[in-house]
Write an enzyme that holds these catalytic residues in place. Structure first.
Site, PDB file in Angstrom:
ATOM      1  N   CYS A  84      -4.324 -11.643  24.842  1.00 52.22           N
ATOM      2  CA  CYS A  84      -3.078 -12.186  25.369  1.00 52.22           C
ATOM      3  C   CYS A  84      -3.050 -13.696  25.223  1.00 52.22           C
ATOM      4  O   CYS A  84      -4.066 -14.387  25.390  1.00 52.22           O
ATOM      5  CB  CYS A  84      -2.924 -11.813  26.849  1.00 52.22           C
ATOM      6  SG  CYS A  84      -2.611 -10.059  27.105  1.00 52.22           S
ATOM      7  N   HIS A 100      -6.368  -6.760  20.949  1.00 54.24           N
ATOM      8  CA  HIS A 100      -5.350  -7.752  21.274  1.00 54.24           C
ATOM      9  C   HIS A 100      -5.854  -8.743  22.325  1.00 54.24           C
ATOM     10  O   HIS A 100      -6.506  -8.356  23.292  1.00 54.24           O
ATOM     11  CB  HIS A 100      -4.085  -7.058  21.785  1.00 54.24           C
ATOM     12  CG  HIS A 100      -3.044  -8.038  22.265  1.00 54.24           C
ATOM     13  ND1 HIS A 100      -2.341  -8.848  21.415  1.00 54.24           N
ATOM     14  CD2 HIS A 100      -2.595  -8.302  23.521  1.00 54.24           C
ATOM     15  CE1 HIS A 100      -1.495  -9.591  22.116  1.00 54.24           C
ATOM     16  NE2 HIS A 100      -1.628  -9.277  23.400  1.00 54.24           N
ATOM     17  N   GLY A 110       0.808  -1.219   0.000  1.00 52.19           N
ATOM     18  CA  GLY A 110       0.000   0.000   0.000  1.00 52.19           C
ATOM     19  C   GLY A 110       0.836   1.261   0.000  1.00 52.19           C
ATOM     20  O   GLY A 110       0.395   2.309  -0.507  1.00 52.19           O
ATOM     21  N   ASP A 167       2.193  -4.222  12.456  1.00 48.83           N
ATOM     22  CA  ASP A 167       2.390  -4.573  11.040  1.00 48.83           C
ATOM     23  C   ASP A 167       3.557  -5.562  10.889  1.00 48.83           C
ATOM     24  O   ASP A 167       4.429  -5.394  10.029  1.00 48.83           O
ATOM     25  CB  ASP A 167       2.647  -3.313  10.210  1.00 48.83           C
ATOM     26  CG  ASP A 167       2.211  -3.514   8.752  1.00 48.83           C
ATOM     27  OD1 ASP A 167       1.628  -4.582   8.471  1.00 48.83           O
ATOM     28  OD2 ASP A 167       2.466  -2.637   7.917  1.00 48.83           O
ATOM     29  N   HIS A 203       2.796  -6.591  22.098  1.00 55.34           N
ATOM     30  CA  HIS A 203       2.335  -6.222  23.440  1.00 55.34           C
ATOM     31  C   HIS A 203       3.512  -5.784  24.317  1.00 55.34           C
ATOM     32  O   HIS A 203       3.444  -4.824  25.079  1.00 55.34           O
ATOM     33  CB  HIS A 203       1.599  -7.419  24.055  1.00 55.34           C
ATOM     34  CG  HIS A 203       0.925  -7.095  25.346  1.00 55.34           C
ATOM     35  ND1 HIS A 203       0.206  -8.029  26.050  1.00 55.34           N
ATOM     36  CD2 HIS A 203       0.851  -5.938  26.069  1.00 55.34           C
ATOM     37  CE1 HIS A 203      -0.264  -7.477  27.142  1.00 55.34           C
ATOM     38  NE2 HIS A 203       0.104  -6.206  27.180  1.00 55.34           N
ATOM     39  N   ASP A 208       9.477  -4.503   7.093  1.00 56.25           N
ATOM     40  CA  ASP A 208       8.439  -3.480   6.924  1.00 56.25           C
ATOM     41  C   ASP A 208       7.510  -3.374   8.138  1.00 56.25           C
ATOM     42  O   ASP A 208       6.287  -3.473   8.017  1.00 56.25           O
ATOM     43  CB  ASP A 208       7.608  -3.762   5.661  1.00 56.25           C
ATOM     44  CG  ASP A 208       8.433  -3.597   4.411  1.00 56.25           C
ATOM     45  OD1 ASP A 208       9.490  -2.948   4.484  1.00 56.25           O
ATOM     46  OD2 ASP A 208       8.028  -4.132   3.347  1.00 56.25           O
TER      47      ASP A 208
END
Length: 1699
Positions: free
Chosen positions: A1677, A1675, A1486, A1631, A1617, A1641
């Site tokens: 855990c 997220h 992108g 990412d 995290h 990246d």
């Protein structure tokens, strides 16, 4: 102990008893080593038989005469063997490999060895001996040859019961035999007969095997540096041959050859006279194998040799010579010369030794008919096992009959069919009959089928003597069960060795089948023929015997010996061959069943007629035999096996019946009831009922027939019982009933009365007449049937008889009940007289049933009649009534007894009503259940009676201590305990002391005993009985319908045979039958007609023939359908798929080998084409230089000052040179290439091809030609090569006065002066280099693997450096400045200009290869082509292919110590040359566009030459968006922040890998990213190494993440995290993406980033607080978060807490 003593007394070991040094010099003592060895191979201290070692004076010195030579006979001593037992091989935990072994002396007797193997080791009798010879050292075996050898050898051994003899070691051909046993062999030690004959002295760690009758662990993994060998753990037996030596091979060959000769003399089978065939299998091998082959084929008789072509060395030489001498005995001169060269090169022999070996090979060809060559590459070659066995038969030169016997012993009918029973064979008289007899005795079903298919007829083969020999054979089961049955029949003990006669067999068959069955062997006509046969035979064999003597028939006499031409035997054989048997297949079938040979019985069942009947007969025989086994307390396993055989044949009968019923119902019913003359005139239905074959009787076809039999000719469907009762009560109503036509009843059997009445359904004309009148009967029924015939048809129908007799019986019960209920007068009343008449007439009827039954003997008749349960009850009822009737006539007390007898007798007559109810389908099922319950409750009732008596006796004894003896005492014992079982506990009598009655001693115990009794009897035993009945009910309910259908046959047959008048009117029917019997006796009917009574269908010859043809068609259809089901079954499909997959694997292996060969060939062609291209470029450049004479003179003057190049340190790429040999010629192809003659084995040419036609991978420069322009040095002229290659063109001379530029030295100085005539510029590498490179041909160095020496040299550069020296002197400002002139190129490269131009042309061609989509070696990806491009670091930058770039790296600079550092950009970039490979859109993202590039040159290792990189550029729309922030150099600013972002993530990952716990094994990392400046268009880009593999993305910059499925994914998500917590909620790495543990990246999210130029540290993918907020919410855990201590932490309100 006896076994141990026998082995130790029979076998010995040998040990050296005298020390004779092996190393001696007759002229000097200096040659004697310090630690001398004896000739036996041992040191002085290892001689156990020497008390003291020999002194130096005892050794021979110089000048001594003839020295003593060491020999086994003179210098070894024998003693009892001390090594035998079992070896436990420890090489594999998954296999349990045990092997028997024994240490024997080299002169052991073959007879003792064979006795050891057969008796002690329990090895099966060998039917074939496969002795495998070949190479003893490890050698490669081609895949196809190895598969053919392994599978063929083991298949041939297992299918024939062969022994395999090898050397037993774990190297060479013995190892391949072990692998074959492992892959294709069995795990049964007795059937894995692989025997190793191994020298004791060469076995590694043989001292571990010393022990007497022990289990020794053995590790077959020996020391690779040791000269000894290990035993192969996949052999089953070992003969360890000891000749007293240590470490010397070959002593076992003599003993092995002696054992082979002795085994060859043994019988292959006890019935056959042929010896055990021996075949030698040759795989590879050295010169000694040729001598061994000659010994085998020249022996008498010759032993065939089977050679696997393509295995190498001696085997290939034999194969080649065998094919070359197929037409002409002598070889051509040139072929012979070439063959001698091959022998010498293959074995390393001199000319004389090669000629001697050639002569041995030619001597082997004198016996070429005993040598078979197996070519696994040939498409028309048969399977290896078939080829081995065929070679064994053909190589022994035996007659066809002997070959057939050998194949019979092997049980290989396929070999006999293809190679023995073929057209044109000459057979001796009687050989095929003897083969058939042997096949039957040995239970060879395939051979019996093969002989029958080849014209062997049973009518000609089977005689009385042969059939008796079959019954008296010792082959098969050894329990003599047939003799036990004969003893049971004869009721006497038969002596040992008694020969069973056919009459005995007939009695056994009758005993097993039972009932009214009469065997053919026990009938009068057979007995007469049989006695006449042996009486004539006795007279023929004993012509001088006196007439007064009465010679007894010999227990066995063979009458069929057509091949013995003696007069007496010929006459007796004529008697024996008389056609006494018509149904020969039936006789053989019964023999197979009685001998329990199931497979043979199944095969014989398929041949002949009446297959369904024979199946029922076998079912009955097997069931009866299983019962006899159980009654004799013999093996239960055999009894169960016989029951299984019975069920198999029963199922076959049901299947054939079902097939026939589906094709034609009426014909199937005829099969059920047609008379079978061969089976005691039984019907198939009778035999099935006798066999208790319930599925057969309950089949729809049988039930339809029984229904037709039950209704007779009455045609009624509804309310039949009402119409029948009405017609019985009102006879005129019979004329209103419907009757079936004659055609409709053609399949229904008729009784004798019906036949006499005119209904002969067996006549064809009657059936045709009935068929023509079917249509007219519907319209004119009254005219077609007479009223008398209607009356007869009505009253003879079983259903009418049933209702007539039932009505009469019910009336009898009413009268009998009236008689016993009213007062008995002195004289019988009318009602009583009717009862007496009924019962007496019933008794007469029962007597008639007994005498009219089929069995001949009265005892058998009574046995059959009393076998029916209701007949027993009827007998008791009649006898009891007659007793009561006799007592009734007395006027005193006996009359009362007679009346009581009447009262008891009526119980039997009322119970008899249950049998009438059994006709009903529903009531009959319940009666079956009641019968089953009653018969099975016996043991439970006995246990309940024991409990009752135990309580009753003890209770009565305690309560009545003074009781006197009386009958009431027994009643009191069981009376009250019995009623207690039904709930009557007698509560008032429990406590006997409660009233005024005095207590007896011990009365207090009775309540306790009663409580225990009620608990066991009332609660436990009664409930067990109820549960038992419940279980029986549910079991019987599922099969009650079948049981009722099976019992229905008995009901129908009972009323079918009964007279139609009921008692007492049945007396009239009895009178009619008596008259009929007298009339038949007066007419003198034959025995067969008198036997033909019962319910049977009598058919004419034509009808019977059509019926048998119909049954045969049904049988063929059944087997066709069954075969189709087998072929289409899942197991068969899996097996076929596995076989096809295996075949495809072999084909793929062949294709792979061919592809590799083609690749090698293409590489050779590519190298040669490159050389031709170099030559063409060189020629063009030379012509150009010659034309420019002025420039040339200037260049020559300048070249005169060049210094020479050291030849040993320069390796020039092969594309710059041409391979050529000495003498200045170009030797591209070798001079001596072996010719491909007719049928040359591929392996003979493969070695030369791999060595000669495949140039070396490494190329080295040769010695530069030295000399002046006069060309007086070596190689001054172009001499043609020996192979006709074109001469190498002349090169320009280099003046020795020139110095290299920039004042740098390249090691040693050199003096090069190359003239135009010189042709020795470069040389090929020697043969040693060829071997190092693996003989892979001319290849590009870049195509080599990293560990290939050639690849290493090519990548380091031809000058021994990673980069050319030229780059060190280039200025940083103009790193790419260069000169295109000849002089500058010479200056930069220090080579002549011709090589520069050649390299330029070659590199341009390489650049063209990058652009194509498909390479010549296969379709590969474009980025993978880069790894195949040759790297030439010596080439000038002007020759490198690609674009000029500068690379800037982000370097780490220490600021306060080694632990702290900051990142700073390098002040000056490094140069590189990149060649774009692709611009595919699949690599774009992108924010970025990506392109694959290839590094063709780089400065200071900033990039790796030859590697593929990814160059990324910011998308144009992103650049335009951020131009508002970065007004100038926007792409550069974005690239810098992208690199900083990845470096930040890289540092965080480095810390993360250091602090994570040990239970998180994964350590991911980020790739290094650099800044790139593309000079051609001035772009700023990023560059990083290309990753290959499965590219995955784990989360994005908005916080969305995948569901983790492995530890790596959980680690990466936990890393995101962790970065948020580690940075105090300031940074978050998202990412995450990459291949495996390599990432690239990332997006580093920074809180409170307002996307301004001042605050923006990372790239444009930073979404700030929104991304952090989204991550906190989304997220989840995982376990890694818990291990890091992140799962339960609280977050401040400003940043939402993690969930």
């Amino acid at each position: 102990q006896s076994r141990r003593s026998w082995i130790e007394d029979t076998f010995c070991k040998r040990e050296c008893g005298k020390f004779i040094p092996a190393c001696r010099d007759l002229h000097s003592f200096a040659s004697i080593p310090l630690t001398p060895r004896c000739c036996c191979g041992r040191l002085v201290g290892e001689h156990t038989l020497l008390e003291t070692g020999p002194s130096m004076s005892s050794w021979p010195g110089p000048g001594t005469g003839q020295q003593e030579e060491w020999s086994v006979e003179c210098h070894t001593q024998t003693s009892a063997t001390d090594a035998y037992g079992t070896i436990d091989f420890q090489d594999s935990a998954g296999r349990n490999c045990h092997a028997k072994y024994v240490r024997v002396a080299v002169d052991a007797k073959a007879e003792a060895l064979l006795q050891l193997m057969r008796s002690e080791w329990q090895m099966e009798r060998p039917k074939l001996l496969l002795t495998v010879h070949g190479g003893t050292e490890n050698f490669p075996l081609p895949l196809k040859v190895r598969q053919a050898f392994s599978k063929g050898l083991i298949t041939a051994a297992q299918s024939t019961g062969a022994w395999i003899l090898t050397d037993g070691i774990n190297t060479g051909v013995s190892r391949y035999v072990g692998e074959a046993v492992k892959k294709y062999g069995t795990h049964d030690l007795r059937k894995r007969n692989a025997v190793g004959v191994t020298p004791w002295g060469v076995i590694d760690n043989h001292s571990d095997l010393i022990g007497r009758d022990v289990l020794r662990p053995y590790q077959p993994l020996g020391n690779p540096l040791s000269k000894r060998v290990c035993l192969n753990g996949l052999h089953s037996h070992f003969l360890l041959v000891d000749d007293g030596t240590l470490g010397k091979h070959g002593c076992q060959l003599g003993l092995r050859r002696k054992l082979e000769r002795h085994i060859q003399l043994q019988k292959i089978h006890p019935r056959l006279n042929q010896g055990v065939p021996v075949v030698c299998v040759v795989v590879e091998g050295g010169p000694d194998i040729v001598s061994m082959v000659l010994e085998y084929v020249s022996s008498v008789p010759p032993m065939p040799v089977f050679v696997f072509e393509g295995s190498g060395r001696a085997a290939d030489l034999l194969a080649f010579l065998h094919k070359q001498t197929a037409i002409d005995r002598q070889l051509d001169t040139d072929i012979q010369e070439d063959f001698l060269l091959r022998i010498g090169g293959m074995f390393g022999l001199e000319r004389a030794d090669a000629s001697q070996l050639y002569n041995l090979l030619m001597e082997c060809m004198d016996y070429r008919q005993s040598i078979t060559i197996f070519d696994s590459e040939s498409e028309d070659q048969q399977e290896a096992d078939c080829a081995i066995l065929t070679a064994t038969l053909k190589g022994t030169k035996t007659s066809p009959g002997e070959q057939l016997s050998t194949a019979l012993a092997w049980d290989r009918a396929d070999i006999a069919k293809k190679h023995i029973l073929v057209y044109g064979q000459h057979w001796q008289v009687g050989s095929l009959e003897q083969a058939m007899l042997d096949a039957l005795v040995m239970d060879r079903v395939g051979f019996v089928k093969l002989l029958i298919d080849n014209g062997m007829t049973m009518n000609r083969f089977l005689t009385v003597s042969r059939l008796e020999e079959l019954y008296n054979t010792q082959q098969g089961p050894t329990d003599n069960f047939l003799h036990l049955l004969v003893e049971d029949v004869k009721q006497t003990h038969i002596p040992k060795g008694y020969r069973v006669s056919l009459i005995d067999v007939g009695q056994v068959i009758e005993y097993l089948i039972g009932g009214a069955y009469r065997s053919t062997y026990t009938r009068k006509h057979f007995r007469a023929h049989y006695n006449l046969l042996y009486r004539r035979a006795d007279c023929t064999l004993h012509p001088h015997q006196s007439p007064n003597s009465s010679p007894s028939r010999p227990p066995f006499f063979r009458t069929a010996q057509p091949y013995k031409r003696k007069v007496a035997q010929q006459q007796s054989s004529e008697l024996g061959d008389s056609p006494l048997f018509v149904y020969n297949f039936n006789d053989l079938f019964v023999w197979a069943v009685l001998q329990r040979r199931q497979q043979m019985a199944l095969f014989l069942w398929q041949h002949g007629e009446e297959a369904m009947a024979r199946a029922t007969v076998a079912c009955k025989l097997y069931r009866a035999m299983a019962y006899e086994f159980q009654q004799s307390n013999m093996d239960d396993t055999t009894a169960e096996q016989l029951k299984t055989y019975s069920m198999d044949f029963g199922q076959l009968a049901v299947d054939v019946l079902d097939r026939a019923f589906r094709q034609n119902e009426r014909m199937a019913m005829k099969l059920l009831t047609s008379e079978m003359e061969a089976w005691s005139h039984f019907t198939c239905l009778q035999m099935a009922v006798s066999s208790r074959l319930r599925p057969f009787v309950s089949h729809s076809c049988t039930q339809m027939l029984l229904t037709d039999l039950w209704t007779g000719r009455l045609n009624m469907r509804k309310n039949s019982w009402f119409k029948i009762i009405l017609s019985i009560l009102m006879p005129p109503a019979i004329l209103l009933l419907e009757f079936k036509s004659q055609a409709e009843m053609s399949h229904v059997p008729q009784s004798q009365e019906a036949l006499q009445f005119g209904w002969d359904t067996g006549r064809p004309e009657a059936a045709q007449e009935g068929g023509h009148t079917v249509d007219g009967q519907d319209a004119e029924k009254g005219s077609c049937y007479f009223w008398t015939r209607r009356l007869y048809d009505f009253y003879t129908a079983p259903v009418v008889k049933f209702w007539f007799h039932t009505m009469s019986y019910l009336a009898f019960l009413m009268l009998f009940s009236y008689t016993v209920l009213v007062k008995m007068e002195d004289r019988p009343s009318t009602q009583e007289w009717l009862v007496i008449a009924y019962i007496i007439s019933t008794a007469v009827e029962k007597t008639r049933e007994v005498f009219m039954s089929v069995p001949r003997k009265p005892s058998q008749k009574l046995k059959v009649w009393f076998g029916e349960y209701w007949n027993v009850t009827d007998f008791l009822a009649i006898v009891l009534f007659l007793v009561g009737l006799g007592l009734r006539w007395d006027s005193g007390s006996y009359r009362t007894a007679g009346r009581i007898t009447y009262c008891l007798d009526i119980i039997f007559w009322y119970v008899r009503v249950l049998d009438l109810l059994a006709v009903n389908q529903h009531a009959g099922a319940y009666l079956t259940m009641i019968t089953k319950m009653t018969s099975n409750m016996f043991y439970i009732v006995v246990m309940m009676a024991i409990v009752l008596l135990s309580f009753g006796v003890s209770r009565k004894a305690i309560l009545s201590p003074d009781e006197a003896l009386s009958w009431s005492l027994l009643r009191d014992v069981v009376n009250q305990p019995y009623w207690m079982m039904f709930g009557e506990v007698y509560a008032g009598e429990i406590d006997t002391c409660a009233g005024d009655t005095p207590c007896v001693p011990g009365a207090f115990l009775t309540p306790f005993l009663q409580a225990v009794y009620l608990f066991f009897q009332y609660i436990i035993m009664v409930n067990i009985l109820i549960a038992f009945f419940n279980n029986i009910y549910f079991d019987m309910k599922s099969i009650s319908n079948k049981l009722w259908k099976y019992n229905r046959y008995r009901y129908i047959m009972t009323y079918q045979e009964k007279p139609w008048l009921p008692p007492p009117l049945i007396i009239l029917s009895h009178m009619t039958l008596c008259v009929t019997a007298i009339y038949r006796k007066h007419r003198g009917l034959s025995e067969q007609e008198r036997d033909s009574c019962g319910l049977k269908l009598y058919l004419g010859q034509e009808d019977l023939k059509r019926l048998h043809e119909f049954e045969e068609r049904c049988l063929m259809s059944y087997f066709h359908e069954k075969n189709q089901d087998v072929l289409c079954s899942q197991i068969n499909r899996v097996r076929a798929t596995a076989e096809r997959a295996e075949e495809m694997g072999v084909v793929m292996g062949e294709v792979s080998d061919r592809v590799h060969f083609i690749q090698d060939t293409l590489q050779v062609l590519d190298s040669q084409l490159g050389q031709l291209q170099d030559l063409s470029a060189l020629a063009v450049d030379t012509l150009t230089l010659l034309s420019a004479s002025d420039s040339l003179q200037q260049e020559e003057a300048r070249l005169g000052h060049c210094r020479p190049i050291t030849p040993s340190r320069h390796h020039v790429p092969h594309s710059w040179t041409l391979p050529h040999g000495g003498g200045g010629s170009v030797d591209i192809m070798p001079c001596h290439t072996p010719r491909a003659y007719r049928s040359t084995p591929p392996s003979l040419l493969w070695g030369h091809t791999s060595r000669s036609q495949r140039p070396s991978l490494e190329w080295h420069t040769g010695v530069w030609g030295a000399g002046d322009h006069g060309g007086q040095g070596t190689g001054e002229c172009c001499v043609p090569s020996r192979c006709g290659s074109p001469p190498y063109p002349s090169a320009w001379a280099i003046d020795s006065s020139l110095e290299p530029p920039h004042g740098e030295e390249f090691g040693k100085s050199f003096d090069v002066n190359v003239s135009r005539a010189s042709s020795r510029a470069f040389l090929l590498s020697d043969t040693q280099d060829e071997r190092v490179c693996g003989a892979r041909g001319l290849v590009n160095p870049a195509f080599c693997k990293d560990d290939d020496p050639g690849a290493v040299h090519s990548r380091q550069g031809q000058w021994g450096r990673k980069r050319p020296h030229r780059w060190a002197g280039l200025s940083r400002d103009r790193p790419y400045s260069h000169s295109r002139s000849l002089s500058s190129s010479m200056e930069n490269m220090l080579v002549f200009s011709i090589s520069r131009m050649i390299s330029l042309v070659f590199l341009k061609n390489v650049a063209m290869l990058v652009e194509i989509d498909c390479f010549c070696f296969g379709c590969i990806q474009k980025h993978a082509i880069a790894s195949l491009i040759p790297i030439f670091p010596v080439v000038s930058w002007s020759l490198a292919v690609g674009e000029e770039v500068s690379v800037y790296s982000l370097e780490e600079v220490e600021v306060a110590g080694p632990e702290s550092s900051i990142s700073s950009w390098s002040s000056q970039g490094l140069s590189a040359v990149l060649q774009p490979l692709s611009s595919e859109g699949c690599l774009d993202g992108g924010l970025r566009r990506a392109t694959l590039v290839l590094c063709t040159w780089a400065e200071r290792d900033v990039l790796r030459v030859g590697c593929v990189y990814v160059v990324k550029a910011i998308q144009p729309d992103v650049v335009r968006t951020w131009q508002r922030v970065f007004h100038s150099d926007t792409p550069l600013q974005l690239c810098l922040r992208e690199i900083q972002q990845q470096r930040a993530a890289q540092k965080l990952m480095h810390v993360f890998n250091q602090v994570k716990p040990e239970n998180m094994p994964h350590s991911p990392r980020f790739l290094d990213m650099s800044l790139l400046h593309w000079h051609s268009d001035g772009q700023w880009l990023t560059i990083e190494r290309n990753m290959t593999g499965d590219f995955r993305k784990y989360n994005n910059n908005t916080g969305e993440e995948i569901a983790p499925c492995c530890g790596m994914e959980e680690t990466l998500l936990a890393f995101s995290h962790w970065t948020y917590q580690y940075s105090c909620r300031e940074l978050l790495v998202l990412d995450l993406q990459g291949v495996g543990s390599e990432l690239t990246d990332p997006s580093v999210i920074r809180a409170e980033d307002k996307s301004s130029s001042d605050d923006m540290v990372f790239g444009p993918s930073n979404l700030g607080d929104a991304a952090i907020h989204s991550f906190v919410i989304k997220h989840t855990c995982n376990s890694c978060c818990e291990n890091l201590g992140l799962a339960g932490e609280r977050k401040d309100p400003f940043r939402p807490p993690l969930l």
